[in-house]
Design a protein around this motif. Structure first.
Motif, PDB file in Angstrom:
ATOM      1  N   ASP A  31       0.851  -1.192   0.000  1.00 20.30           N
ATOM      2  CA  ASP A  31       0.000   0.000   0.000  1.00 20.30           C
ATOM      3  C   ASP A  31       0.891   1.248   0.000  1.00 20.30           C
ATOM      4  O   ASP A  31       1.259   1.770   1.056  1.00 20.30           O
ATOM      5  CB  ASP A  31      -0.894  -0.041   1.250  1.00 20.30           C
ATOM      6  CG  ASP A  31      -1.832   1.145   1.317  1.00 20.30           C
ATOM      7  OD1 ASP A  31      -1.949   1.862   0.291  1.00 20.30           O
ATOM      8  OD2 ASP A  31      -2.430   1.367   2.387  1.00 20.30           O
ATOM      9  N   THR A  32       1.288   1.692  -1.187  1.00 23.46           N
ATOM     10  CA  THR A  32       2.144   2.868  -1.318  1.00 23.46           C
ATOM     11  C   THR A  32       1.838   3.562  -2.638  1.00 23.46           C
ATOM     12  O   THR A  32       0.970   3.115  -3.394  1.00 23.46           O
ATOM     13  CB  THR A  32       3.638   2.465  -1.219  1.00 23.46           C
ATOM     14  OG1 THR A  32       4.426   3.639  -1.105  1.00 23.46           O
ATOM     15  CG2 THR A  32       4.112   1.673  -2.437  1.00 23.46           C
ATOM     16  N   ARG A  40       9.217  11.427   0.311  1.00 21.28           N
ATOM     17  CA  ARG A  40       9.898  11.018   1.558  1.00 21.28           C
ATOM     18  C   ARG A  40      11.311  10.513   1.343  1.00 21.28           C
ATOM     19  O   ARG A  40      12.097  10.464   2.278  1.00 21.28           O
ATOM     20  CB  ARG A  40       9.116   9.902   2.265  1.00 21.28           C
ATOM     21  CG  ARG A  40       7.696  10.222   2.616  1.00 21.28           C
ATOM     22  CD  ARG A  40       7.638  11.227   3.756  1.00 21.28           C
ATOM     23  NE  ARG A  40       6.264  11.537   4.095  1.00 21.28           N
ATOM     24  CZ  ARG A  40       5.707  11.279   5.264  1.00 21.28           C
ATOM     25  NH1 ARG A  40       6.406  10.740   6.222  1.00 21.28           N
ATOM     26  NH2 ARG A  40       4.450  11.604   5.470  1.00 21.28           N
ATOM     27  N   ARG A 154       6.148  -2.050   3.694  1.00 20.97           N
ATOM     28  CA  ARG A 154       6.216  -0.882   2.796  1.00 20.97           C
ATOM     29  C   ARG A 154       7.222   0.162   3.259  1.00 20.97           C
ATOM     30  O   ARG A 154       7.680   0.992   2.466  1.00 20.97           O
ATOM     31  CB  ARG A 154       4.835  -0.241   2.638  1.00 20.97           C
ATOM     32  CG  ARG A 154       4.281   0.385   3.909  1.00 20.97           C
ATOM     33  CD  ARG A 154       2.969   1.075   3.633  1.00 20.97           C
ATOM     34  NE  ARG A 154       2.425   1.676   4.845  1.00 20.97           N
ATOM     35  CZ  ARG A 154       1.378   2.462   4.870  1.00 20.97           C
ATOM     36  NH1 ARG A 154       0.745   2.746   3.751  1.00 20.97           N
ATOM     37  NH2 ARG A 154       0.949   2.980   5.999  1.00 20.97           N
ATOM     38  N   SER A 155       7.545   0.172   4.570  1.00 26.44           N
ATOM     39  CA  SER A 155       8.453   1.225   5.040  1.00 26.44           C
ATOM     40  C   SER A 155       9.916   0.919   4.719  1.00 26.44           C
ATOM     41  O   SER A 155      10.763   1.807   4.778  1.00 26.44           O
ATOM     42  CB  SER A 155       8.278   1.453   6.545  1.00 26.44           C
ATOM     43  OG  SER A 155       8.711   0.320   7.256  1.00 26.44           O
ATOM     44  N   ILE A 158      10.621  -0.238  -0.217  1.00 26.95           N
ATOM     45  CA  ILE A 158      10.699   0.780  -1.276  1.00 26.95           C
ATOM     46  C   ILE A 158      12.083   1.446  -1.337  1.00 26.95           C
ATOM     47  O   ILE A 158      12.391   2.164  -2.281  1.00 26.95           O
ATOM     48  CB  ILE A 158       9.601   1.856  -1.076  1.00 26.95           C
ATOM     49  CG1 ILE A 158       9.587   2.373   0.387  1.00 26.95           C
ATOM     50  CG2 ILE A 158       8.236   1.279  -1.409  1.00 26.95           C
ATOM     51  CD1 ILE A 158      10.187   3.679   0.593  1.00 26.95           C
ATOM     52  N   LEU A 159      12.910   1.209  -0.309  1.00 22.23           N
ATOM     53  CA  LEU A 159      14.203   1.902  -0.230  1.00 22.23           C
ATOM     54  C   LEU A 159      15.313   1.222  -1.028  1.00 22.23           C
ATOM     55  O   LEU A 159      16.191   1.897  -1.563  1.00 22.23           O
ATOM     56  CB  LEU A 159      14.671   1.991   1.235  1.00 22.23           C
ATOM     57  CG  LEU A 159      13.783   2.744   2.221  1.00 22.23           C
ATOM     58  CD1 LEU A 159      14.305   2.550   3.648  1.00 22.23           C
ATOM     59  CD2 LEU A 159      13.751   4.228   1.871  1.00 22.23           C
ATOM     60  N   LEU A 191      19.301  -1.575  12.659  1.00 21.14           N
ATOM     61  CA  LEU A 191      19.318  -2.115  11.293  1.00 21.14           C
ATOM     62  C   LEU A 191      19.881  -3.517  11.406  1.00 21.14           C
ATOM     63  O   LEU A 191      21.091  -3.676  11.630  1.00 21.14           O
ATOM     64  CB  LEU A 191      20.252  -1.279  10.415  1.00 21.14           C
ATOM     65  CG  LEU A 191      19.681  -0.201   9.520  1.00 21.14           C
ATOM     66  CD1 LEU A 191      20.808   0.573   8.864  1.00 21.14           C
ATOM     67  CD2 LEU A 191      18.762  -0.770   8.448  1.00 21.14           C
ATOM     68  N   GLN A 223      14.317  -2.588  10.358  1.00 21.80           N
ATOM     69  CA  GLN A 223      14.860  -1.230  10.471  1.00 21.80           C
ATOM     70  C   GLN A 223      13.972  -0.380  11.356  1.00 21.80           C
ATOM     71  O   GLN A 223      12.751  -0.401  11.211  1.00 21.80           O
ATOM     72  CB  GLN A 223      14.931  -0.612   9.079  1.00 21.80           C
ATOM     73  CG  GLN A 223      15.260   0.882   9.095  1.00 21.80           C
ATOM     74  CD  GLN A 223      15.383   1.460   7.714  1.00 21.80           C
ATOM     75  OE1 GLN A 223      16.422   1.381   7.102  1.00 21.80           O
ATOM     76  NE2 GLN A 223      14.312   2.044   7.219  1.00 21.80           N
ATOM     77  N   VAL A 228      17.311   5.407  12.608  1.00 18.20           N
ATOM     78  CA  VAL A 228      18.344   5.435  11.565  1.00 18.20           C
ATOM     79  C   VAL A 228      18.413   6.833  10.945  1.00 18.20           C
ATOM     80  O   VAL A 228      19.492   7.354  10.679  1.00 18.20           O
ATOM     81  CB  VAL A 228      18.078   4.359  10.480  1.00 18.20           C
ATOM     82  CG1 VAL A 228      19.062   4.490   9.329  1.00 18.20           C
ATOM     83  CG2 VAL A 228      18.174   2.969  11.087  1.00 18.20           C
ATOM     84  N   TYR A 229      17.266   7.427  10.760  1.00 15.31           N
ATOM     85  CA  TYR A 229      17.213   8.780  10.182  1.00 15.31           C
ATOM     86  C   TYR A 229      17.962   9.778  11.077  1.00 15.31           C
ATOM     87  O   TYR A 229      18.762  10.585  10.619  1.00 15.31           O
ATOM     88  CB  TYR A 229      15.745   9.193  10.025  1.00 15.31           C
ATOM     89  CG  TYR A 229      15.546  10.399   9.151  1.00 15.31           C
ATOM     90  CD1 TYR A 229      15.300  10.263   7.783  1.00 15.31           C
ATOM     91  CD2 TYR A 229      15.614  11.687   9.673  1.00 15.31           C
ATOM     92  CE1 TYR A 229      15.123  11.364   6.971  1.00 15.31           C
ATOM     93  CE2 TYR A 229      15.447  12.799   8.868  1.00 15.31           C
ATOM     94  CZ  TYR A 229      15.195  12.628   7.526  1.00 15.31           C
ATOM     95  OH  TYR A 229      15.030  13.730   6.718  1.00 15.31           O
ATOM     96  N   HIS A 260      26.504   8.410   0.782  1.00 14.01           N
ATOM     97  CA  HIS A 260      25.691   7.198   0.675  1.00 14.01           C
ATOM     98  C   HIS A 260      24.274   7.618   0.287  1.00 14.01           C
ATOM     99  O   HIS A 260      23.694   8.535   0.886  1.00 14.01           O
ATOM    100  CB  HIS A 260      25.699   6.452   2.019  1.00 14.01           C
ATOM    101  CG  HIS A 260      24.714   5.354   2.080  1.00 14.01           C
ATOM    102  ND1 HIS A 260      24.558   4.445   1.053  1.00 14.01           N
ATOM    103  CD2 HIS A 260      23.799   4.997   3.033  1.00 14.01           C
ATOM    104  CE1 HIS A 260      23.595   3.595   1.365  1.00 14.01           C
ATOM    105  NE2 HIS A 260      23.119   3.909   2.552  1.00 14.01           N
ATOM    106  N   ALA A 262      20.977   7.120   0.660  1.00 17.32           N
ATOM    107  CA  ALA A 262      19.943   6.464   1.466  1.00 17.32           C
ATOM    108  C   ALA A 262      18.597   7.153   1.309  1.00 17.32           C
ATOM    109  O   ALA A 262      17.566   6.502   1.182  1.00 17.32           O
ATOM    110  CB  ALA A 262      20.345   6.435   2.930  1.00 17.32           C
ATOM    111  N   ILE A 266      17.831  13.056   4.013  1.00 16.21           N
ATOM    112  CA  ILE A 266      18.995  12.935   4.904  1.00 16.21           C
ATOM    113  C   ILE A 266      20.142  13.781   4.325  1.00 16.21           C
ATOM    114  O   ILE A 266      20.815  14.524   5.044  1.00 16.21           O
ATOM    115  CB  ILE A 266      19.446  11.453   5.038  1.00 16.21           C
ATOM    116  CG1 ILE A 266      18.397  10.648   5.801  1.00 16.21           C
ATOM    117  CG2 ILE A 266      20.821  11.351   5.705  1.00 16.21           C
ATOM    118  CD1 ILE A 266      18.654   9.138   5.844  1.00 16.21           C
ATOM    119  N   GLY A 321      25.625   3.668   8.090  1.00 12.28           N
ATOM    120  CA  GLY A 321      24.659   2.585   7.970  1.00 12.28           C
ATOM    121  C   GLY A 321      24.745   1.587   9.100  1.00 12.28           C
ATOM    122  O   GLY A 321      25.196   1.904  10.211  1.00 12.28           O
TER     123      GLY A 321
END
Ligand code: COA
Length: 333
Positions: A31-32, A40, A154-155, A158-159, A191, A223, A228-229, A260, A262, A266, A321
């Motif tokens: 669902d994205t 984002r 979904r979080s 997608i990365l 992570l 994650q 991490v952010y 990097h 990411a 960021i 990371g």
């Protein structure tokens, strides 16, 4: 600016899977939507392996870098492979890449510092080169994050994408070089992708060991996006500032920063903290997403091939990371 014994990057290479997965493709499995992902993260597409092993792309990138340097694989004195997604526990990815290159003899070693792997690898190679034991070092970063990506989450799904990129390095005297590498193991749970469990016929099944790590969901990557952010938006500017300070230059004197890849947000936050213009940030995240250790040499490859990065430019590679690890290298291209 301090001149020292550093490295010359004499060749670059890259290999990526042909399969392209767009944001619309992800919208079909979770669902994205394209708007959310773009706003984002800045990511539009990623490359995903069609079943080729990780070493396949690593070896292709390595072969291109060796040829680009005007060398043959027999000239390479050391192979360092940065990866957190190897095909085997043993042999190492570096040994498999050496085999694909058709040579034997030189030491070949894997390092696992997740997304900081390329920066750590360049730093380690420079130390081997500075000793004078070897003439050329090959640093390959190759990742198939699709192996441990949870495509129902979904979080995270997608990365990540798959890619490999490589550089050939030789020793250069009287040049700009500095490095800063660091780790904060207290952030290990943020992570994590689980390796095999300890199972053997001699175990007392009633004994359990509390690992103080997130509950593994199979072998999938877990994650904590917010932690991490937070870490990344501090680690990136800290690493650049430290490496620049060691080289006695100010971050705004850099011609290019290759971070990097990411998340664009960021990188924008870090650029503001460093008072470095976004124009200096070399980005290809929209096309490839986060490919862990491969993302810096992959963006560097595009920067060099497009003419954006030129000989003599002061460049900074900066990674952060899993681990948590972070680090930066400043050098003259
Ligand atoms: N599509 C649509 N909505 C999504 C989504 C997706 N792919 N992923 C998460 N969401 C939703 C969440 O469920 C949440 O919904 P809710 O408010 O109804 O609960 C909402 O979006 C906001 O989630 P949040 O986690 O606050 O989003 P965010 O702005 O923090 O972005 C990340 C999430 C993962 C993009 C962001 O935290 C990040 O980039 N973290 C660092 C990750 C990273 O760089 N990892 C690798 C380091 S090497």
């Amino acid at each position: 600016m301090i001149k020292t014994t550093g490295v010359r990057i004499c060749g670059t290479g890259r290999a990526v899977p042909e399969l392209v997965a767009s944001n619309d493709d992800y919208a079909k499995i979770v669902d994205t939507n394209d708007e959310w992902i773009t706003q984002r993260t800045g990511i539009k597409t990623r490359r995903i392996s069609n079943g080729e092993p990780n070493y396949y792309f690593g070896a292709k990138a390595a072969a291109e870098a060796v040829a680009d340097a005007g060398l043959t694989a027999a000239d390479i004195g050391l192979i360092i492979c940065a990866t957190c997604t190897p095909d085997y526990y043993t042999p190492s990815e570096a040994c498999l890449i050496q085999r694909e290159l058709g040579v034997t003899g030189c030491p070949a070693i894997d390092i696992n510092c997740a997304c900081s792997g390329f920066v750590y690898g360049v730093d380690m190679a420079r130390r081997y080169l500075a000793c004078g034991d070897i003439k050329y070092a090959l640093v390959v970063a190759t990742e198939e994050l699709s192996k441990f990506t949870d495509y129902s989450d979904r979080s995270t799904c997608i990365l990540f994408g798959d890619a490999a990129a490589a550089v050939v390095l030789e020793k250069r005297d009287d040049t700009l070089f500095s490095s800063f590498t660091a780790a904060d193991g207290s952030g290990a749970p943020y992570l994590a992708a689980r390796a095999l469990h300890t199972i053997n016929p001699f175990r007392d099944e009633s004994f359990t060991y509390e690992m103080d790590m997130p509950e593994p969901h199979g072998h999938f990557l877990l994650q904590d996006g917010k932690e991490v952010y937070k870490f990344a938006t501090n680690a990136l500017p800290t690493a650049v500032a430290n490496a620049c300070e060691k080289a006695c230059i100010s971050p705004d004197e850099l011609d290019a920063v290759i971070p990097h890849q990411a998340n664009v947000r960021i990188i924008e936050t870090a650029a503001k903290k460093l008072h470095v213009s976004m124009d200096k940030m070399v980005l290809n995240i929209a096309e490839y997403g986060n490919t862990s250790s491969a993302s810096i040499p992959n963006a560097f490859y595009d920067g060099v091939r497009s003419g954006r990065i030129k000989r003599g430019d002061k460049v900074c590679f900066v990674g952060f990371g899993g681990g948590l690890t972070y680090g930066a290298v400043v050098l003259e291209y």
